[in-house]
Scaffold this motif. Structure first.
Motif, PDB file in Angstrom:
ATOM      1  N   ASP A  30     -16.655 -70.912  19.745  1.00  0.00           N
ATOM      2  CA  ASP A  30     -15.313 -70.321  19.844  1.00  0.00           C
ATOM      3  C   ASP A  30     -14.985 -69.982  21.296  1.00  0.00           C
ATOM      4  O   ASP A  30     -13.884 -70.248  21.778  1.00  0.00           O
ATOM      5  CB  ASP A  30     -15.221 -69.047  18.999  1.00  0.00           C
ATOM      6  CG  ASP A  30     -15.483 -69.297  17.529  1.00  0.00           C
ATOM      7  OD1 ASP A  30     -15.083 -70.363  17.040  1.00  0.00           O
ATOM      8  OD2 ASP A  30     -16.087 -68.417  16.887  1.00  0.00           O
ATOM      9  N   VAL A  31     -15.967 -69.374  21.987  1.00  0.00           N
ATOM     10  CA  VAL A  31     -15.766 -69.009  23.386  1.00  0.00           C
ATOM     11  C   VAL A  31     -15.542 -70.258  24.224  1.00  0.00           C
ATOM     12  O   VAL A  31     -14.647 -70.294  25.080  1.00  0.00           O
ATOM     13  CB  VAL A  31     -16.979 -68.216  23.916  1.00  0.00           C
ATOM     14  CG1 VAL A  31     -16.869 -67.997  25.420  1.00  0.00           C
ATOM     15  CG2 VAL A  31     -17.095 -66.880  23.190  1.00  0.00           C
ATOM     16  N   ALA A  32     -16.340 -71.290  23.984  1.00  0.00           N
ATOM     17  CA  ALA A  32     -16.200 -72.534  24.745  1.00  0.00           C
ATOM     18  C   ALA A  32     -14.810 -73.131  24.575  1.00  0.00           C
ATOM     19  O   ALA A  32     -14.181 -73.557  25.552  1.00  0.00           O
ATOM     20  CB  ALA A  32     -17.267 -73.533  24.298  1.00  0.00           C
ATOM     21  N   LYS A  33     -14.310 -73.134  23.361  1.00  0.00           N
ATOM     22  CA  LYS A  33     -12.991 -73.698  23.095  1.00  0.00           C
ATOM     23  C   LYS A  33     -11.893 -72.884  23.753  1.00  0.00           C
ATOM     24  O   LYS A  33     -11.004 -73.431  24.404  1.00  0.00           O
ATOM     25  CB  LYS A  33     -12.759 -73.784  21.584  1.00  0.00           C
ATOM     26  CG  LYS A  33     -11.428 -74.419  21.209  1.00  0.00           C
ATOM     27  CD  LYS A  33     -11.291 -74.537  19.697  1.00  0.00           C
ATOM     28  CE  LYS A  33      -9.963 -75.181  19.312  1.00  0.00           C
ATOM     29  NZ  LYS A  33      -9.822 -75.291  17.833  1.00  0.00           N
ATOM     30  N   ARG A  34     -11.960 -71.561  23.620  1.00  0.00           N
ATOM     31  CA  ARG A  34     -10.914 -70.704  24.186  1.00  0.00           C
ATOM     32  C   ARG A  34     -10.930 -70.717  25.710  1.00  0.00           C
ATOM     33  O   ARG A  34      -9.881 -70.626  26.347  1.00  0.00           O
ATOM     34  CB  ARG A  34     -11.081 -69.270  23.688  1.00  0.00           C
ATOM     35  CG  ARG A  34     -10.770 -69.083  22.210  1.00  0.00           C
ATOM     36  CD  ARG A  34     -10.826 -67.600  21.843  1.00  0.00           C
ATOM     37  NE  ARG A  34     -10.568 -67.373  20.425  1.00  0.00           N
ATOM     38  CZ  ARG A  34     -10.462 -66.164  19.868  1.00  0.00           C
ATOM     39  NH1 ARG A  34     -10.594 -65.076  20.627  1.00  0.00           N
ATOM     40  NH2 ARG A  34     -10.222 -66.033  18.578  1.00  0.00           N
ATOM     41  N   ALA A  35     -12.130 -70.810  26.307  1.00  0.00           N
ATOM     42  CA  ALA A  35     -12.246 -70.780  27.762  1.00  0.00           C
ATOM     43  C   ALA A  35     -12.187 -72.162  28.379  1.00  0.00           C
ATOM     44  O   ALA A  35     -12.275 -72.298  29.605  1.00  0.00           O
ATOM     45  CB  ALA A  35     -13.546 -70.089  28.158  1.00  0.00           C
ATOM     46  N   ASP A  36     -12.059 -73.192  27.544  1.00  0.00           N
ATOM     47  CA  ASP A  36     -12.016 -74.583  28.016  1.00  0.00           C
ATOM     48  C   ASP A  36     -13.277 -74.927  28.810  1.00  0.00           C
ATOM     49  O   ASP A  36     -13.221 -75.476  29.914  1.00  0.00           O
ATOM     50  CB  ASP A  36     -10.767 -74.821  28.864  1.00  0.00           C
ATOM     51  CG  ASP A  36     -10.481 -76.318  29.074  1.00  0.00           C
ATOM     52  OD1 ASP A  36     -10.964 -77.126  28.260  1.00  0.00           O
ATOM     53  OD2 ASP A  36      -9.798 -76.659  30.052  1.00  0.00           O
ATOM     54  N   LEU A  37     -14.432 -74.606  28.231  1.00  0.00           N
ATOM     55  CA  LEU A  37     -15.720 -74.908  28.834  1.00  0.00           C
ATOM     56  C   LEU A  37     -16.544 -75.756  27.871  1.00  0.00           C
ATOM     57  O   LEU A  37     -16.295 -75.763  26.662  1.00  0.00           O
ATOM     58  CB  LEU A  37     -16.488 -73.611  29.129  1.00  0.00           C
ATOM     59  CG  LEU A  37     -15.862 -72.614  30.105  1.00  0.00           C
ATOM     60  CD1 LEU A  37     -16.667 -71.322  30.090  1.00  0.00           C
ATOM     61  CD2 LEU A  37     -15.794 -73.191  31.509  1.00  0.00           C
ATOM     62  N   SER A  38     -17.538 -76.441  28.408  1.00  0.00           N
ATOM     63  CA  SER A  38     -18.490 -77.106  27.529  1.00  0.00           C
ATOM     64  C   SER A  38     -19.320 -76.050  26.814  1.00  0.00           C
ATOM     65  O   SER A  38     -19.456 -74.907  27.297  1.00  0.00           O
ATOM     66  CB  SER A  38     -19.405 -78.030  28.329  1.00  0.00           C
ATOM     67  OG  SER A  38     -20.272 -77.260  29.147  1.00  0.00           O
ATOM     68  N   GLN A  39     -19.888 -76.415  25.664  1.00  0.00           N
ATOM     69  CA  GLN A  39     -20.649 -75.419  24.920  1.00  0.00           C
ATOM     70  C   GLN A  39     -21.888 -74.973  25.693  1.00  0.00           C
ATOM     71  O   GLN A  39     -22.274 -73.802  25.647  1.00  0.00           O
ATOM     72  CB  GLN A  39     -21.040 -75.970  23.551  1.00  0.00           C
ATOM     73  CG  GLN A  39     -21.658 -74.917  22.636  1.00  0.00           C
ATOM     74  CD  GLN A  39     -21.501 -75.228  21.171  1.00  0.00           C
ATOM     75  OE1 GLN A  39     -20.573 -75.918  20.780  1.00  0.00           O
ATOM     76  NE2 GLN A  39     -22.398 -74.723  20.339  1.00  0.00           N
ATOM     77  N   SER A  40     -22.496 -75.889  26.436  1.00  0.00           N
ATOM     78  CA  SER A  40     -23.685 -75.515  27.209  1.00  0.00           C
ATOM     79  C   SER A  40     -23.331 -74.542  28.323  1.00  0.00           C
ATOM     80  O   SER A  40     -24.066 -73.579  28.583  1.00  0.00           O
ATOM     81  CB  SER A  40     -24.358 -76.761  27.781  1.00  0.00           C
ATOM     82  OG  SER A  40     -23.477 -77.462  28.650  1.00  0.00           O
ATOM     83  N   THR A  41     -22.186 -74.772  28.988  1.00  0.00           N
ATOM     84  CA  THR A  41     -21.757 -73.844  30.045  1.00  0.00           C
ATOM     85  C   THR A  41     -21.416 -72.489  29.459  1.00  0.00           C
ATOM     86  O   THR A  41     -21.795 -71.442  29.999  1.00  0.00           O
ATOM     87  CB  THR A  41     -20.542 -74.404  30.792  1.00  0.00           C
ATOM     88  OG1 THR A  41     -20.895 -75.651  31.404  1.00  0.00           O
ATOM     89  CG2 THR A  41     -20.060 -73.442  31.871  1.00  0.00           C
TER      90      THR A  41
END
Length: 264
Positions: A30-41
């Protein structure tokens, strides 16, 4: 792409923290999607933030904002001159009137709540402190615009004012009229402009230079404010309390005396 001179890691960390603002725990995905980051980042950022208590995980592995932010937020408020001057008076106001008491300052084209207290007749399911609201459709916001010119308001707010209810002041000509009324009597009202069934009475707080530093309001359900019978009494109390806070901030000039004499 980050601007020259900025730190991308800090920007990413701030972006991760901001994903929690709507409320509720989040998964890494969820955080990755909202922050426009890869899941690993996102996972690495969350692990780093967790190590310094800026986020924490519950028993299900869901993340939420951490206790270090409470410490930082308290330090911000404790060192804010308006919050220091207004907190106790606003708290007393909420207890005495059984209504909500709110203090806000302007941040760009929105108002930013410094503190809010609930009265017994005006409970809220959430805290307003730290949240933003529009300027044109709130009593606090109108007070924060009190020393602006029509041209400055149009530049700040844009040509179109968003409408939230049928009663929202949604054009600049109407807002100009409300500003004139505010200057004449020293306070303003907002009745169902942002949310149906709710209203407030607000007055500006001035700093040592006579500039609008913040605003104070009492708010609650229409039935609790009982404006038909209590408008002027509530307005007097709000203006007097805002004046007292202004004095605490170093303002020594006359405030509202002529208009209050003619409004009774």
């Amino acid at each position: 792409m980050a601007e020259s001179g900025t730190n991308q890691s800090v920007e990413k960390a701030a972006g991760v923290l901001s994903t929690f603002l709507p409320g509720g725990p989040l998964r890494t995905a969820d955080v990755a999607k909202r922050a426009d980051l890869s899941q690993s980042t996102a996972s690495r950022m969350l692990a780093t933030l967790e190590s310094v208590d800026l986020v924490e995980r519950d028993g299900l592995g869901m993340y939420r904002l951490g206790p270090a932010l409470v410490t930082l937020g308290a330090a911000v408020l404790n060192n804010h001159p308006v919050h220091r001057a207004a907190r106790q008076r606003a708290q007393n106001l909420a207890a005495d009137l059984r209504l909500g008491a709110n203090v806000a300052e302007r941040r760009g084209d929105t108002l930013f709540y410094l503190c809010n207290f609930e009265g017994r007749d005006a409970p809220r399911p959430f805290m307003l402190a730290g949240q933003h609201n529009p300027l044109h459709s709130t009593g606090l916001g109108k007070c924060l615009l009190a020393h602006t010119t029509p041209e400055q308001r149009r530049e700040l707010l844009g040509d179109e004012l968003p409408r939230f209810t049928e009663r929202t002041v949604a054009d600049h000509d109407a807002l100009d009229e409300e500003m004139a009324t505010l200057r004449a009597r020293g306070y303003t009202m907002e009745i169902e402009e942002l949310a149906l069934g709710r209203a407030c009475i607000a007055a500006p707080i001035l700093d040592q230079h006579g500039e609008v530093a913040a605003a104070l309001s009492v708010s609650g359900p229409l039935s609790a404010l009982d404006l038909a019978n209590r408008q002027q009494a509530l307005a007097d109390i709000v203006v007097e309390t805002a004046d007292a806070i202004s004095l605490d901030l170093g303002y020594v000039g006359p405030q509202h005396a002529p208009s209050r004499a003619t409004s009774r």
